[in-house]
Design an enzyme around this catalytic site. Sequence first.
Site, short mmCIF file in Angstrom:
data_model
loop_
_atom_site.label_atom_id
_atom_site.label_comp_id
_atom_site.label_asym_id
_atom_site.label_seq_id
_atom_site.Cartn_x
_atom_site.Cartn_y
_atom_site.Cartn_z
N GLY A 177 0.45 -1.09 0.05
CA GLY A 177 -0.29 0.18 0.16
C GLY A 177 0.38 1.11 0.12
CE1 TYR B 295 -7.87 1.14 10.19
CE2 TYR B 295 -7.92 2.87 12.03
CZ TYR B 295 -6.48 2.51 11.14
OH TYR B 295 -5.44 3.14 10.69
N1 LIG Z 1 -4.01 8.82 8.25
C1 LIG Z 1 -3.99 8.62 8.97
O1 LIG Z 1 -4.14 9.50 10.08
C2 LIG Z 1 -3.30 7.10 10.23
C3 LIG Z 1 -2.81 6.61 11.82
C4 LIG Z 1 -3.23 5.65 12.11
C5 LIG Z 1 -2.24 4.66 11.53
N2 LIG Z 1 -2.49 4.56 9.93
C6 LIG Z 1 -2.23 3.60 9.54
O2 LIG Z 1 -1.26 3.67 8.31
C7 LIG Z 1 -1.46 2.93 7.22
C8 LIG Z 1 -1.28 4.46 5.42
O3 LIG Z 1 -2.43 4.96 5.55
P1 LIG Z 1 -1.98 5.92 4.38
O4 LIG Z 1 -2.85 6.84 5.55
O5 LIG Z 1 -1.43 6.37 4.56
O6 LIG Z 1 -3.07 5.08 3.38
P2 LIG Z 1 -3.73 6.51 3.01
O7 LIG Z 1 -2.40 7.71 2.16
O8 LIG Z 1 -5.36 6.24 2.19
O9 LIG Z 1 -3.13 5.48 0.99
C9 LIG Z 1 -3.41 4.23 1.58
C10 LIG Z 1 -2.10 3.31 0.69
O10 LIG Z 1 -3.17 1.96 0.87
C11 LIG Z 1 -3.13 1.10 -1.06
N3 LIG Z 1 -4.03 0.12 -0.90
C12 LIG Z 1 -5.20 0.43 -0.56
N4 LIG Z 1 -6.49 -0.71 -0.60
C13 LIG Z 1 -5.33 -1.30 -0.93
C14 LIG Z 1 -5.45 -2.51 -0.37
N5 LIG Z 1 -6.51 -3.25 -0.60
N6 LIG Z 1 -3.97 -3.46 -1.41
C15 LIG Z 1 -3.60 -2.62 -1.92
N7 LIG Z 1 -3.33 -1.42 -1.43
C16 LIG Z 1 -3.71 -0.78 -1.30
C17 LIG Z 1 -3.61 2.73 -2.51
O11 LIG Z 1 -3.00 2.18 -3.18
P3 LIG Z 1 -3.57 2.05 -4.13
O12 LIG Z 1 -5.46 3.81 -4.61
O13 LIG Z 1 -3.26 2.71 -5.63
O14 LIG Z 1 -4.17 0.70 -4.62
C18 LIG Z 1 -2.50 3.94 -1.26
O15 LIG Z 1 -1.41 3.57 -1.45
C19 LIG Z 1 -2.63 2.45 6.92
O16 LIG Z 1 -1.80 0.79 7.53
C20 LIG Z 1 -3.29 3.31 8.30
O17 LIG Z 1 -3.99 1.56 9.21
C21 LIG Z 1 -3.10 6.05 9.16
#
Ligand SMILES: NC(=O)c1ccc[n+]([C@@H]2O[C@H](COP(=O)([O-])OP(=O)(O)OC[C@H]3O[C@@H](n4cnc5c(N)ncnc54)[C@H](OP(=O)(O)O)[C@@H]3O)[C@@H](O)[C@H]2O)c1
Length: 261
Positions: A14, A151
């Site tokens: 991801g 989640y």
């Molecule tokens: N942002 C926050 O506030 C936050 C806080 C705590 C933890 N986290 C964790 O940090 C991690 C990254 O979060 P983020 O906010 O940076 O994510 P994001 O900006 O929403 O990006 C999601 C990424 O995951 C890919 N993706 C989504 N569903 C997928 C699937 N089914 N199979 C393969 N790839 C998939 C997307 O790629 P495509 O669109 O190209 O498919 C994209 O590259 C996650 O585990 C999230 O739970 C985030």
Amino acid sequence: MNLNLKNKKVFISGSTKGIGYETARLFLDEGALVIINGRTKSSVDDALSKLNNKNASGIITDFLDDFQVEKLIDEIPDDIDILINNVGIFRGKNFCDETKEDWYDHFKVNLMSGVKLSKYFLPKMIKKNWGRIIFISSECSTLVPGDLLSYSVSKASVSVFSSGLAKLTKGSNVTVNTIVPGSTLSEGSKEFLSETAKRENKTKEEVEESFFKDVRESSLISRFLTVGEVANTILYFSSTLSSGTNGASIRVDGGSMGSII
Ligand SMILES: NC(=O)c1ccc[n+]([C@@H]2O[C@H](COP(=O)([O-])OP(=O)(O)OC[C@H]3O[C@@H](n4cnc5c(N)ncnc54)[C@H](OP(=O)(O)O)[C@@H]3O)[C@@H](O)[C@H]2O)c1
């Protein structure tokens, strides 16, 4: 500080956007060889062209699809040194509106992606006596919002799994750690801020301020973390310099979780 990441082979699930993308960018800056991942050819190609680095390549896999995951495991090089289990989905819904599929999907993407990849790579890392496996959990695993139950439970299970997996590295130079981010300004969060600002006729700054006043009042920095703040931590714990840390949960939460360890 030399992180000694040159020529290390890295896979980040991801990683076409957000924390995963920024982590890929930082690894590439350090001379690592990075495989990024997303669900579509266009998103992977876009990310690769933005990264613009000959050491970057991509694999298209949707972790919701078991068949595609099997194919990924067939295609991915065996000798990955650093596995970043970053992929995560979240669907904000009232508990009573959450479907069975919402629960299964959260577990499939957030937990099982890392379970399957670790099962494949951990024995190989142990054999060569070096490797790093990093899981990305969330502050929601502890500060559980009522509208993010599936989640949050999936993220708590990631932390538990990671902690148990680390036990299997005993006596080796392989480590397994969990990074626990707080609310981070990824593409998803930016969209949330813009949509809420539009709906409530506020500026994005006003929405951010009320989020940290009403929802995440325990945050000490009282702002969203940048993706760079989280990615820098991921890089350190992927490096040879972090050899003394194994089986740990490392908070990058701006102080929101408030525990002493
Ligand atoms: N942002 C926050 O506030 C936050 C806080 C705590 C933890 N986290 C964790 O940090 C991690 C990254 O979060 P983020 O906010 O940076 O994510 P994001 O900006 O929403 O990006 C999601 C990424 O995951 C890919 N993706 C989504 N569903 C997928 C699937 N089914 N199979 C393969 N790839 C998939 C997307 O790629 P495509 O669109 O190209 O498919 C994209 O590259 C996650 O585990 C999230 O739970 C985030």
